[in-house]
Design a protein around this motif. Structure first.
Motif, PDB file in Angstrom:
ATOM      1  N   LEU A  39      11.114  14.044   1.604  1.00  0.00           N
ATOM      2  CA  LEU A  39      10.025  13.661   2.493  1.00  0.00           C
ATOM      3  C   LEU A  39       9.939  12.144   2.645  1.00  0.00           C
ATOM      4  N   VAL A  40      10.163  11.428   1.547  1.00  0.00           N
ATOM      5  CA  VAL A  40      10.154   9.957   1.620  1.00  0.00           C
ATOM      6  C   VAL A  40      11.293   9.474   2.515  1.00  0.00           C
ATOM      7  N   ALA A  41      12.480  10.082   2.391  1.00  0.00           N
ATOM      8  CA  ALA A  41      13.614   9.706   3.228  1.00  0.00           C
ATOM      9  C   ALA A  41      13.325   9.983   4.705  1.00  0.00           C
ATOM     10  N   LEU A  42      12.676  11.105   5.000  1.00  0.00           N
ATOM     11  CA  LEU A  42      12.299  11.424   6.382  1.00  0.00           C
ATOM     12  C   LEU A  42      11.328  10.391   6.942  1.00  0.00           C
ATOM     13  N   GLY A  43      10.360   9.992   6.120  1.00  0.00           N
ATOM     14  CA  GLY A  43       9.401   8.981   6.554  1.00  0.00           C
ATOM     15  C   GLY A  43      10.076   7.654   6.854  1.00  0.00           C
ATOM     16  N   ILE A  44      11.026   7.265   5.992  1.00  0.00           N
ATOM     17  CA  ILE A  44      11.744   6.002   6.199  1.00  0.00           C
ATOM     18  C   ILE A  44      12.596   6.059   7.465  1.00  0.00           C
ATOM     19  N   GLY A  45      13.352   7.147   7.628  1.00  0.00           N
ATOM     20  CA  GLY A  45      14.222   7.270   8.792  1.00  0.00           C
ATOM     21  C   GLY A  45      13.460   7.285  10.105  1.00  0.00           C
ATOM     22  N   THR A  46      12.334   7.993  10.132  1.00  0.00           N
ATOM     23  CA  THR A  46      11.523   8.061  11.354  1.00  0.00           C
ATOM     24  C   THR A  46      10.940   6.699  11.706  1.00  0.00           C
ATOM     25  N   SER A  47      10.593   5.914  10.691  1.00  0.00           N
ATOM     26  CA  SER A  47       9.981   4.604  10.953  1.00  0.00           C
ATOM     27  C   SER A  47      10.940   3.655  11.674  1.00  0.00           C
ATOM     28  N   PHE A  48      12.256   3.871  11.523  1.00  0.00           N
ATOM     29  CA  PHE A  48      13.222   3.019  12.223  1.00  0.00           C
ATOM     30  C   PHE A  48      13.088   3.181  13.743  1.00  0.00           C
ATOM     31  N   LEU A  49      12.821   4.410  14.187  1.00  0.00           N
ATOM     32  CA  LEU A  49      12.632   4.642  15.621  1.00  0.00           C
ATOM     33  C   LEU A  49      11.414   3.885  16.140  1.00  0.00           C
ATOM     34  N   PHE A  50      10.333   3.910  15.374  1.00  0.00           N
ATOM     35  CA  PHE A  50       9.131   3.179  15.774  1.00  0.00           C
ATOM     36  C   PHE A  50       9.377   1.670  15.744  1.00  0.00           C
ATOM     37  N   LEU A  82       8.035  -4.041  -8.259  1.00  0.00           N
ATOM     38  CA  LEU A  82       7.237  -4.061  -7.040  1.00  0.00           C
ATOM     39  C   LEU A  82       6.140  -5.117  -7.108  1.00  0.00           C
ATOM     40  N   ILE A  83       5.455  -5.190  -8.222  1.00  0.00           N
ATOM     41  CA  ILE A  83       4.382  -6.182  -8.368  1.00  0.00           C
ATOM     42  C   ILE A  83       4.964  -7.587  -8.462  1.00  0.00           C
ATOM     43  N   GLY A  84       6.013  -7.740  -9.270  1.00  0.00           N
ATOM     44  CA  GLY A  84       6.583  -9.061  -9.501  1.00  0.00           C
ATOM     45  C   GLY A  84       7.247  -9.675  -8.284  1.00  0.00           C
ATOM     46  N   ARG A  85       7.628  -8.838  -7.316  1.00  0.00           N
ATOM     47  CA  ARG A  85       8.328  -9.349  -6.148  1.00  0.00           C
ATOM     48  C   ARG A  85       7.411  -9.790  -5.022  1.00  0.00           C
ATOM     49  N   VAL A  86       6.120  -9.783  -5.237  1.00  0.00           N
ATOM     50  CA  VAL A  86       5.194 -10.113  -4.156  1.00  0.00           C
ATOM     51  C   VAL A  86       5.483 -11.494  -3.586  1.00  0.00           C
ATOM     52  N   VAL A  87       5.841 -12.455  -4.452  1.00  0.00           N
ATOM     53  CA  VAL A  87       6.108 -13.811  -3.971  1.00  0.00           C
ATOM     54  C   VAL A  87       7.349 -13.831  -3.076  1.00  0.00           C
ATOM     55  N   TYR A  88       8.352 -13.009  -3.393  1.00  0.00           N
ATOM     56  CA  TYR A  88       9.558 -12.989  -2.563  1.00  0.00           C
ATOM     57  C   TYR A  88       9.253 -12.451  -1.168  1.00  0.00           C
ATOM     58  N   LEU A  95       0.835  -1.201   0.000  1.00  0.00           N
ATOM     59  CA  LEU A  95       0.000   0.000   0.000  1.00  0.00           C
ATOM     60  C   LEU A  95       0.869   1.250   0.000  1.00  0.00           C
ATOM     61  N   TYR A  96       1.944   1.227   0.763  1.00  0.00           N
ATOM     62  CA  TYR A  96       2.899   2.336   0.813  1.00  0.00           C
ATOM     63  C   TYR A  96       3.496   2.610  -0.563  1.00  0.00           C
ATOM     64  N   ASN A  97       3.952   1.558  -1.219  1.00  0.00           N
ATOM     65  CA  ASN A  97       4.561   1.718  -2.545  1.00  0.00           C
ATOM     66  C   ASN A  97       3.541   2.152  -3.590  1.00  0.00           C
ATOM     67  N   LEU A  98       2.361   1.571  -3.537  1.00  0.00           N
ATOM     68  CA  LEU A  98       1.320   1.933  -4.497  1.00  0.00           C
ATOM     69  C   LEU A  98       0.890   3.378  -4.320  1.00  0.00           C
ATOM     70  N   ARG A 121       5.851   4.257   8.870  1.00  0.00           N
ATOM     71  CA  ARG A 121       6.416   4.705   7.597  1.00  0.00           C
ATOM     72  C   ARG A 121       5.311   5.118   6.630  1.00  0.00           C
ATOM     73  N   LEU A 122       4.272   4.309   6.555  1.00  0.00           N
ATOM     74  CA  LEU A 122       3.156   4.624   5.663  1.00  0.00           C
ATOM     75  C   LEU A 122       2.483   5.932   6.055  1.00  0.00           C
ATOM     76  N   GLY A 123       2.106   6.047   7.337  1.00  0.00           N
ATOM     77  CA  GLY A 123       1.368   7.229   7.782  1.00  0.00           C
ATOM     78  C   GLY A 123       2.184   8.503   7.720  1.00  0.00           C
ATOM     79  N   ILE A 124       3.433   8.447   8.210  1.00  0.00           N
ATOM     80  CA  ILE A 124       4.265   9.653   8.261  1.00  0.00           C
ATOM     81  C   ILE A 124       4.624  10.131   6.860  1.00  0.00           C
ATOM     82  N   THR A 125       4.980   9.212   5.965  1.00  0.00           N
ATOM     83  CA  THR A 125       5.377   9.603   4.604  1.00  0.00           C
ATOM     84  C   THR A 125       4.211  10.259   3.864  1.00  0.00           C
TER      85      THR A 125
END
Length: 411
Positions: free
Chosen positions: A179-190, A258-264, A30-33, A161-165
């Protein structure tokens, strides 16, 4: 007793974790989409680069997680307490070193990947030490099979990450990649939640004996070698496409990946369950092949279903997930899904042998991973060629892993 309590008691911790892992994967999708639809193909190319770097980071972090998980099973309570101090200090030192390098070389990374700014790399680099501490914390939960808290740490990272970004992209008029980088970095704390700070002793004299430390370092080297091959195989295509193709093609390819990697990503949850189970059974002198067979069967059936869906309904799938702007990738969807499926199955073999301290699968993966990189560097006249090279390499990798398994089984 309520109905919910009855259901929870009847559901095993492993099944709860698998359900949580599916939810995490769904949230990450959902985040990527959302980013793909909000930003469009060209801007999404830079966001996808950050997501790819996050995947690279997750593979490196997985080294610390798997090492922690394995020795949580093998060590006594006293040895594990000393081991925990050691692995946290290793993770922090390594995270600081890698994070500093990313920050220092941010301008060079901007040139290499042709991004709009270098700030995205600086923000990402600052968060790296936190991610490695988070990985050790997760390894502890995984090794002790505390799937409730393991699930929770993945949930907190993903949803934050989803909500903050999304919130930052909506309310702030800055460069999307920042902004995407900020969302990713903040999610590490959570993602550190839950962590018992009182048990974390990075600076302490209580360490493992030299003999046990040697065993830990050997497994770190073995695991790091395999995770490096994972990075090469799973992410080199996106990084090379970002380098060799324009922003539009890179963004379109990122949506395809992104779509093709769902199985991985679904196969990842089986790896979380496989490693501590195999280590425990091997320690107890019980057969481990049935565990491998079960997970190979699960991933094989899942892969077949996803590849067939991508073959029969490529345009509806891409249109539903990303929109009409990405439809030109529809003819490649099933092919990319096939390449990823082959890799997911071979990956189960590799992690099985990694649990048993076998190094040959690491070498096989490394050789074929490097071959994939060189083949794409030489043959990249079209995105179709890039995908088909991966199919050929992944077939070779799966065959090699299967032959090694059969040779070990016969012995």
């Amino acid at each position: 007793m309520t109905l919910s309590n009855i259901l929870i008691k009847k559901i095993s911790p492993e099944r709860l974790f698998m359900g949580s892992a599916l939810l995490v994967n769904g949230g990450n999708y959902l985040y990527n989409l959302a980013l793909g639809r909000i930003l469009g193909p060209e801007a999404f190319a830079e966001a996808a680069l950050l997501i790819t770097l996050l995947l690279v980071l997750s593979f490196v972090g997985m080294t610390f997680q798997l090492v922690t998980a394995k020795f949580a099973v093998l060590f006594s309570e006293e040895d594990y307490a000393h081991f925990q101090n050691t692995i946290y200090s290793y993770a922090l030192a390594f995270g600081l070193a890698i994070g500093t390098m990313v920050v220092y070389f941010a301008p060079e990374l901007q040139t290499l990947f042709r991004t709009q700014n270098s700030g995205m790399f600086i923000i990402f680099g600052i968060g790296i030490p936190i991610y490695f501490l988070m990985s050790v914390n997760r390894g502890k939960f995984q090794g002790f099979q505390d799937f409730g808290r393991l699930s929770f740490t993945y949930q907190t990272e993903m949803w934050s990450r989803l909500g903050i970004t999304i919130l930052l992209l909506v309310i702030l008029p800055f460069e999307p990649s920042i902004l995407v980088a900020l969302g990713i970095g903040t999610s590490f704390l959570f993602g550190l939640v839950p962590i018992d700070i009182k048990q974390v002793r990075v600076f302490t004299k209580n360490r493992l004996s030299k003999e046990k430390t040697k065993k830990v370092l050997q497994f770190i080297g073995l695991t790091a070698g395999y995770e490096l091959t994972q990075i090469i195989i799973n992410n080199s295509d996106i990084l090379l496409v970002k380098h060799y193709f324009d922003a539009m093609d890179a963004g379109l390819y990122a949506s395809l990946a992104l779509i093709g990697r769902v199985v991985y990503f679904v196969a990842w949850m089986f790896v979380m369950l496989l490693l501590p189970t195999v280590v425990q059974k091997h320690k107890d002198g019980e057969p481990t092949v049935p565990v491998l067979s079960k997970y190979i069967g699960f991933i094989g059936l899942l892969s077949f279903g996803i590849v067939m869906a991508c073959y029969m309904f490529p345009e509806p799938i891409i249109n539903l997930l990303f929109g009409e702007a990405y439809l030109s990738m529809s003819n490649l969807l099933w092919q990319y899904a096939l390449a990823t499926s082959l890799f997911a199955v071979s990956n189960i073999f590799a992690y099985y042998f990694l649990s048993l301290d076998h190094y040959v699968p690491v070498i096989l993966s490394g050789i074929l991973g490097i071959s994939q990189v060189f083949l794409i560097i030489i043959f990249h006249s079209s995105l179709t060629m890039v995908v088909q090279i991966q199919i050929v390499v992944m077939i070779a990798l799966l065959v090699a892993q299967a032959i090694y398994f059969l040779s070990k089984s016969l012995k």
